[in-house]
Design a protein around this motif. Structure first.
Motif, PDB file in Angstrom:
ATOM      1  N   LEU B 182       0.779  -1.368  -0.131  1.00 14.63           N
ATOM      2  CA  LEU B 182       0.244   0.033  -0.004  1.00 14.63           C
ATOM      3  C   LEU B 182       0.791   1.292  -0.006  1.00 14.63           C
ATOM      4  CD1 LEU B 182      -2.849  -1.161   2.282  1.00 14.63           C
ATOM      5  CD2 LEU B 182      -2.862  -1.025  -0.117  1.00 14.63           C
ATOM      6  N   HIS B 183       1.751   1.264   0.937  1.00 15.76           N
ATOM      7  CA  HIS B 183       2.437   2.773   0.861  1.00 15.76           C
ATOM      8  C   HIS B 183       3.523   2.767  -0.198  1.00 15.76           C
ATOM      9  CE1 HIS B 183       5.163   0.600   3.762  1.00 15.76           C
ATOM     10  NE2 HIS B 183       5.949   1.451   3.309  1.00 15.76           N
ATOM     11  N   GLN B 184       4.219   1.773  -0.677  1.00 14.53           N
ATOM     12  CA  GLN B 184       5.122   1.944  -1.715  1.00 14.53           C
ATOM     13  C   GLN B 184       4.182   2.408  -2.815  1.00 14.53           C
ATOM     14  OE1 GLN B 184       8.229   1.844  -1.428  1.00 14.53           O
ATOM     15  NE2 GLN B 184       8.735   0.100   0.053  1.00 14.53           N
ATOM     16  N   SER B 185       3.356   1.729  -2.946  1.00 17.20           N
ATOM     17  CA  SER B 185       2.577   2.257  -4.353  1.00 17.20           C
ATOM     18  C   SER B 185       1.922   3.477  -4.167  1.00 17.20           C
ATOM     19  CB  SER B 185       1.351   1.270  -4.739  1.00 17.20           C
ATOM     20  OG  SER B 185       0.489   1.085  -3.722  1.00 17.20           O
ATOM     21  N   ALA B 189       1.704   7.353  -6.333  1.00 14.95           N
ATOM     22  CA  ALA B 189       0.267   7.843  -6.501  1.00 14.95           C
ATOM     23  C   ALA B 189       0.279   9.122  -5.910  1.00 14.95           C
ATOM     24  CB  ALA B 189      -0.757   7.142  -5.918  1.00 14.95           C
ATOM     25  N   LEU B 190       1.230   9.609  -5.148  1.00 19.70           N
ATOM     26  CA  LEU B 190       1.057  10.992  -4.530  1.00 19.70           C
ATOM     27  C   LEU B 190       1.102  12.132  -5.948  1.00 19.70           C
ATOM     28  CD1 LEU B 190       3.678  11.325  -1.566  1.00 19.70           C
ATOM     29  CD2 LEU B 190       1.277  11.430  -1.117  1.00 19.70           C
ATOM     30  N   PHE B 191       1.756  11.511  -6.773  1.00 20.84           N
ATOM     31  CA  PHE B 191       2.144  12.458  -7.617  1.00 20.84           C
ATOM     32  C   PHE B 191       1.129  12.467  -8.660  1.00 20.84           C
ATOM     33  CE2 PHE B 191       6.216  11.981  -5.702  1.00 20.84           C
ATOM     34  CZ  PHE B 191       6.624  13.298  -5.407  1.00 20.84           C
ATOM     35  N   MET B 192       0.241  11.351  -8.677  1.00 23.43           N
ATOM     36  CA  MET B 192      -1.032  11.586  -9.787  1.00 23.43           C
ATOM     37  C   MET B 192      -1.859  12.748  -9.630  1.00 23.43           C
ATOM     38  SD  MET B 192      -1.836   7.778 -10.080  1.00 23.43           S
ATOM     39  CE  MET B 192      -3.014   7.923 -11.303  1.00 23.43           C
ATOM     40  N   ILE B 193      -1.761  13.440  -8.719  1.00 22.86           N
ATOM     41  CA  ILE B 193      -2.678  14.607  -8.375  1.00 22.86           C
ATOM     42  C   ILE B 193      -2.232  15.729  -9.096  1.00 22.86           C
ATOM     43  CG2 ILE B 193      -1.847  15.810  -6.576  1.00 22.86           C
ATOM     44  CD1 ILE B 193      -4.529  15.736  -5.387  1.00 22.86           C
ATOM     45  N   TYR B 206       0.028   4.446 -14.258  1.00 19.21           N
ATOM     46  CA  TYR B 206       0.610   3.244 -13.656  1.00 19.21           C
ATOM     47  C   TYR B 206       1.585   3.584 -12.488  1.00 19.21           C
ATOM     48  CZ  TYR B 206      -1.213   1.000 -17.747  1.00 19.21           C
ATOM     49  OH  TYR B 206      -1.871   0.427 -18.663  1.00 19.21           O
ATOM     50  N   LEU B 207       1.742   4.855 -12.191  1.00 17.55           N
ATOM     51  CA  LEU B 207       2.612   5.285 -11.106  1.00 17.55           C
ATOM     52  C   LEU B 207       2.774   4.334  -9.816  1.00 17.55           C
ATOM     53  CD1 LEU B 207       3.264   9.170 -11.027  1.00 17.55           C
ATOM     54  CD2 LEU B 207       4.678   7.600 -11.196  1.00 17.55           C
ATOM     55  N   PRO B 208       1.939   4.161  -9.419  1.00 17.99           N
ATOM     56  CA  PRO B 208       1.595   3.477  -8.109  1.00 17.99           C
ATOM     57  C   PRO B 208       2.197   2.000  -8.453  1.00 17.99           C
ATOM     58  CG  PRO B 208      -0.701   3.836  -8.626  1.00 17.99           C
ATOM     59  CD  PRO B 208       0.384   4.772  -9.530  1.00 17.99           C
ATOM     60  N   ILE B 209       1.942   1.189  -9.455  1.00 19.95           N
ATOM     61  CA  ILE B 209       2.493   0.122  -9.805  1.00 19.95           C
ATOM     62  C   ILE B 209       3.874   0.037  -9.924  1.00 19.95           C
ATOM     63  CG2 ILE B 209       2.219  -2.117 -11.497  1.00 19.95           C
ATOM     64  CD1 ILE B 209      -0.497  -1.249 -11.902  1.00 19.95           C
ATOM     65  N   TYR B 210       4.343   1.195 -10.727  1.00 17.93           N
ATOM     66  CA  TYR B 210       5.824   1.189 -11.010  1.00 17.93           C
ATOM     67  C   TYR B 210       6.518   1.592  -9.638  1.00 17.93           C
ATOM     68  CZ  TYR B 210       4.927   2.582 -15.794  1.00 17.93           C
ATOM     69  OH  TYR B 210       4.368   2.380 -17.210  1.00 17.93           O
ATOM     70  N   PHE B 211       5.960   2.177  -8.504  1.00 18.69           N
ATOM     71  CA  PHE B 211       6.604   2.426  -7.442  1.00 18.69           C
ATOM     72  C   PHE B 211       6.707   1.138  -6.592  1.00 18.69           C
ATOM     73  CE2 PHE B 211       7.665   6.683  -5.750  1.00 18.69           C
ATOM     74  CZ  PHE B 211       7.717   7.491  -7.102  1.00 18.69           C
ATOM     75  N   MET B 261      13.441  -6.572 -12.827  1.00 19.23           N
ATOM     76  CA  MET B 261      13.989  -5.462 -13.600  1.00 19.23           C
ATOM     77  C   MET B 261      13.481  -5.280 -15.047  1.00 19.23           C
ATOM     78  SD  MET B 261      17.384  -4.573 -11.457  1.00 19.23           S
ATOM     79  CE  MET B 261      17.826  -2.939 -11.732  1.00 19.23           C
ATOM     80  N   MET B 262      13.682  -6.435 -15.704  1.00 16.26           N
ATOM     81  CA  MET B 262      13.306  -6.339 -16.883  1.00 16.26           C
ATOM     82  C   MET B 262      11.808  -6.361 -16.964  1.00 16.26           C
ATOM     83  SD  MET B 262      15.656  -6.064 -19.200  1.00 16.26           S
ATOM     84  CE  MET B 262      17.445  -6.499 -19.479  1.00 16.26           C
ATOM     85  N   GLY B 263      11.175  -6.846 -16.363  1.00 11.62           N
ATOM     86  CA  GLY B 263       9.784  -6.820 -16.372  1.00 11.62           C
ATOM     87  C   GLY B 263       9.206  -5.447 -15.843  1.00 11.62           C
ATOM     88  N   TYR B 264      10.074  -4.768 -15.146  1.00  9.93           N
ATOM     89  CA  TYR B 264       9.867  -3.369 -14.885  1.00  9.93           C
ATOM     90  C   TYR B 264       9.764  -2.426 -16.113  1.00  9.93           C
ATOM     91  CZ  TYR B 264      10.598   1.332 -12.746  1.00  9.93           C
ATOM     92  OH  TYR B 264      10.510   2.588 -12.391  1.00  9.93           O
ATOM     93  N   ALA B 265      11.222  -2.873 -16.857  1.00 11.54           N
ATOM     94  CA  ALA B 265      11.447  -2.037 -18.041  1.00 11.54           C
ATOM     95  C   ALA B 265      10.391  -2.111 -19.128  1.00 11.54           C
ATOM     96  CB  ALA B 265      12.643  -2.516 -18.510  1.00 11.54           C
ATOM     97  N   GLY B 266       9.720  -3.267 -19.084  1.00 12.99           N
ATOM     98  CA  GLY B 266       8.662  -3.628 -19.859  1.00 12.99           C
ATOM     99  C   GLY B 266       7.398  -2.963 -19.590  1.00 12.99           C
ATOM    100  N   ILE B 267       7.091  -2.623 -18.582  1.00 12.30           N
ATOM    101  CA  ILE B 267       6.055  -2.007 -18.162  1.00 12.30           C
ATOM    102  C   ILE B 267       6.238  -0.488 -18.225  1.00 12.30           C
ATOM    103  CG2 ILE B 267       4.655  -3.743 -16.644  1.00 12.30           C
ATOM    104  CD1 ILE B 267       5.470  -2.244 -14.006  1.00 12.30           C
TER     105      ILE B 267
END
Ligand code: SF4
Ligand code: SF4
Lengths: 362, 390, 47
Positions: B182-185, B189-193, B206-211, B261-267
């Motif tokens: 929750l808090h990592q994502s 999401a803080l910046f989505m506003i 996708y910012l929360p997922i990236y984080f 990390m490769m998966g992350y680069a993908g998303i």
């Protein structure tokens, strides 16, 4: 009139379709649903009427008891730089060159009192609230000073008292909420000599703005700034110069701040609901695998053990047998011996010989 | 006499201690300045740039890099990867100290730190993602404290409580994973506003997922990195299990981090595609973005992969350094560098030396605390009385 | 609960507030329910 299978499936399809459609529409529907406080006020700023006299700045400074500025308000050299609101100024008037090359344009800047304020949505202690008068008001007694509201505000309005160590506040226009409650006009509106500012309910103001555009289509750009920007703002703007020219962003979009964060916010409870189930499931599976592995291991161990045992027992039994045989043989031997002795003795004295045999064996 | 003093002098004035001492003295002076003169006296923050490196580095990077705690304990206790067991305690300790440093930094950053409990206990602004972050960090730091406490209790010799807490490990671990998710994502999401302020290459739904995803490999990398430091300086404190398992931990984590990390680069790529932001890649911001993704995500992922294939511990450690730097770069990009990108350069933020010094001061406190705890408490080794239990 | 909400902001403050309480309830209820499920299983050590 039974329900045929086909009909049933049709209904199901319709139901699913409807739910997905309504699901997609919820976001749009929410804006429809909430139209703001009825009769909430705002101000129409007709930029074409503003002459840059800074009277509104002066009035604002006075009614809000803000510290006196370095240069007096009638010093118009202040207009040479584009300014923003800060911790000592709730409102500023900026000058921009006109794109048609004629006289410059003056634009007043202050909190726009958004219908769905980003600052209020961001504040984690509800220190900022949309009041039913339309004003977005700040309560310093709650504020922690995290400055997330400043990050959130798309118009870069809230300022912060960075130089206060013990009671720093967010500083921003209150639309003169205390004056509104007393039935007075906001200070700036009252002081404007050119009626570039009009106070009223937002509905009225929108009507007035559109009428003006209709009446003088050459004078105005056909857009009321603030009607939809960021979900709509309490302050509305009319201009004859392009918004880009006068420092007003056109790329803010019409989505209100609470909608921007609604997605991640609604994911939170789902994680709370599902994670315990998933994680416990994974735990149980890995646990079970472990258990099976252990059982298999145990079985293997047990099997080898029991095999060993059997062998052992076999050997033991054999040993026992042997021993017993030996024993028996020994006994027999002894008995034989004894008998023989007894017989010998009997031969000698014909007496109590057999009782001695077992005793001897012990 | 004189010989004796030089002997003790030698012990106290090691280069490490001298540097720490200087940093702490400077830090204390800055602390006094901050709390008597206000934020303006110490920071370069202004009305347009309300968040500086105390948020961008101390909070965002601190939390991401402290993710090793939940990742390692989840791997061991939930996914049943028992071979990582000896890595759990150091990871939990780092996480706990990491979060403690974050909270300490927050006390510097917010205007009225004594009101930090307000959002939780007094006036809940439930629509704010910062509320969510605050609540979760508060709960998680409590969970981490409890998770870490067996080490302290063993040191102090409180058996009963220690055993009670050890019995709750699973519940605590699951709770920790939930709160971390929750808090990592939510930090992302803080910046989505603020879509109008963050550069579109970094702003994404996708910012929360990236984080969240990046926090996992940040945590893994940090465990490897911190492991190499601990080997260097606290080798004598490690027991045989720890030493025997540590290479396996590092290489196992390297493998996991590499794939992730490769998966992350993908998303990240998917994020660009879905918003159709390809054209930004040709700008200078695009170059910067590509540097972050290629140089600090894909490169360390590749290095990790090589390290895992060749069982090369040294390479894994170097890769972890690059990966950790990549996380720092990413978080700073989102909170400081690509934030307010459209402001004229004169109005952009650059940290003052005092802000940087304060950040270093807070990290130093954390390092000193880690050294103290790892030296005295059973972190890198098992307490002789409790060999059996785990 | 028939309060009228005029803004999405007010509505969300309210609904999210309740959701947070529901979350707390779930977090307490689920472990207890798991205990109930596994109650009859033979006892074994969970760490
Ligand atoms: S303009 Fe900014 S400060 Fe004013 S109500 Fe809107 S978001 Fe809040
Ligand atoms: S600075 Fe104050 S008003 Fe602004 S979001 Fe933080 S607590 Fe709320």
């Amino acid at each position: 009139m039974g329900i045929t299978r086909r009909k049933f499936l049709g209904w199901m399809g319709a139901a699913i379709g409807a739910t997905t459609i309504s699901g997609q529409k919820t976001q749009a529907a929410t804006t429809k649903q909430f139209e703001g406080h009825p009769g909430s006020g705002g101000v129409l700023h007709d930029i074409t009427r503003c002459i840059g006299c800074r009277k509104c700045e002066e009035a604002c400074n006075k009614v809000n008891q803000l510290p006196a500025p370095e240069k007096p308000f009638d010093d118009l050299t202040m207009l040479d730089n584009v300014r923003r609101t800060d911790d000592k100024t709730y409102t500023v008037v900026n000058r921009f060159p006109n794109d048609s090359g004629t006289s410059p344009v003056y634009v007043k800047k202050q909190c726009n009192h958004c219908l769905e304020p980003a600052c209020a949505s961001a504040c984690f202690v509800k220190a900022l609230k949309k009041h039913k008068t339309g004003a977005v008001v700040y309560d310093a007694s709650l504020c922690v000073g995290c400055r997330y509201c400043m990050v959130a505000c798309p118009f870069n309005i809230p300022a912060y008292e960075y130089n206060s160590a013990f009671s720093p506040r967010i500083m921003k226009c209150t639309m003169c909420q205390p004056r509104l409650e007393k039935g007075l006009l906001p200070g700036c509106v009252e002081s404007c000599p050119k009626e570039a500012l009009t106070f009223g309910t937002r509905k009225q103001l929108l009507k007035i703005a559109k009428q003006r555009i209709q009446k003088y289509p050459k004078r105005y750009i056909d857009h009321v700034y603030g009607e939809y920007e960021m979900g709509g703002t309490g302050w509305l703007y009319l201009t004859g110069t392009s918004f880009a020219q006068i420092g007003m962003r056109e790329d803010l979009g019409n989505i209100s701040a609470p909608q921007l964060t609604a997605g991640p916010l609604s994911d939170v409870p789902i994680v709370v609901g599902l994670w315990p189930v998933l994680l416990t499931g994974i735990y149980a599976i890995s646990r079970r695998k472990e258990k099976i592995a252990k059982e298999e291991q145990n079985e293997a161990v047990a099997a080898t053990l029991s095999a060993a045992n059997e062998e052992m027992e076999k050997k033991l039994a054999e040993l026992k047998d042997k021993m017993e045989q030996q024993k028996e043989a020994a006994i027999n031997l002894e008995i034989k011996k004894a008998l023989k002795e007894a017989a010998d003795q009997a031969k000698e004295d014909d007496g109590n010989a057999p009782a001695d045999g077992p005793k001897e064996e012990k | 006499m004189s010989e004796e003093t030089t002997l003790t002098d030698k012990k106290i004035f090691t280069p490490f201690n001298i540097i720490c001492g200087i940093i702490i003295v400077v830090g204390l002076i800055l602390t006094i300045l901050r709390f008597t003169k206000g934020l303006g006296a110490v920071t370069n923050l202004d009305h347009n740039n309300p968040w500086g490196i105390w948020i961008g580095f101390d909070l965002l990077c601190g939390v991401a890099l402290a993710a090793g705690g939940f990742v390692t304990s989840a791997a061991c206790y939930i996914f049943g990867l028992k071979r990582f067991h000896s890595a759990v305690r150091p990871a939990i300790l780092t996480a706990f100290l990491g979060y403690a440093m974050v909270v300490l930094a927050l006390n510097y950053d917010v205007g009225r730190p004594w009101r930090l409990p307000y959002p939780i206990f007094y006036s809940q602004g439930t629509t704010s993602l910062l509320f969510e972050v605050g609540l979760c960090v508060f709960l998680y730091i409590s969970v981490l404290f409890v998770e870490y406490s067996p080490a302290a209790l063993e040191w102090l010799g409180f058996k009963k409580i220690r055993n009670l807490i050890v019995r709750m490990t699973l519940v605590l671990t699951i709770f920790g994973v939930i709160l971390s998710t929750l808090h990592q994502s939510s930090l992302g999401a803080l910046f989505m506003i603020a879509p109008s302020k963050l550069h579109p290459l970094w702003y994404s739904e996708y910012l929360p997922i990236y984080f969240f995803i990046s926090s996992i490999f940040a945590g893994l990398s940090m465990v490897i990195f911190e492991g190499s430091l601990a080997h260097r300086f606290l080798h004598h404190k490690m027991d045989e299990t720890h030493l025997a398992e540590s290479t396996g931990v590092a290489l196992g984590f390297a493998k996991a981090a590499s794939f992730l990390m490769m998966g992350y680069a993908g998303i990240k790529l998917i994020g660009i595609a879905i918003d159709n932001h390809w054209h930004y890649l040709a700008t200078s911001w695009g170059q910067w973005y590509l540097l972050e993704i290629i140089g600090f995500v894909m490169l360390p992922a590749y290095l990790y992969a090589l390290a895992a294939r060749e069982k090369n511990l040294i390479l894994a450690r170097w890769a972890s350094v690059v990966a950790v730097l990549g996380i720092v770069l990413n978080r700073l990009n989102i909170s400081v560098i690509a934030f307010n990108w459209n402001l004229p350069s004169a109005q952009r933020y650059f940290p003052s030396w005092m802000e940087i010094a304060t950040s270093i001061f807070i990290i130093t406190i954390g390092v000193v605390a880690y050294r103290f705890i790892a030296t005295y408490m059973p972190i890198l080794y098992k307490h002789p009385d409790y060999q059996e239990h785990q | 609960m028939d309060t009228v909400f005029y803004t999405l902001q007010d509505f969300m403050t309210h609904s999210k507030g309740i959701t947070y309480l529901v979350m707390a309830g779930i977090l307490i209820a689920l472990p207890l329910f798991w205990c109930f499920i596994t109650d009859r299983d033979e006892k074994k050590r969970t760490y």
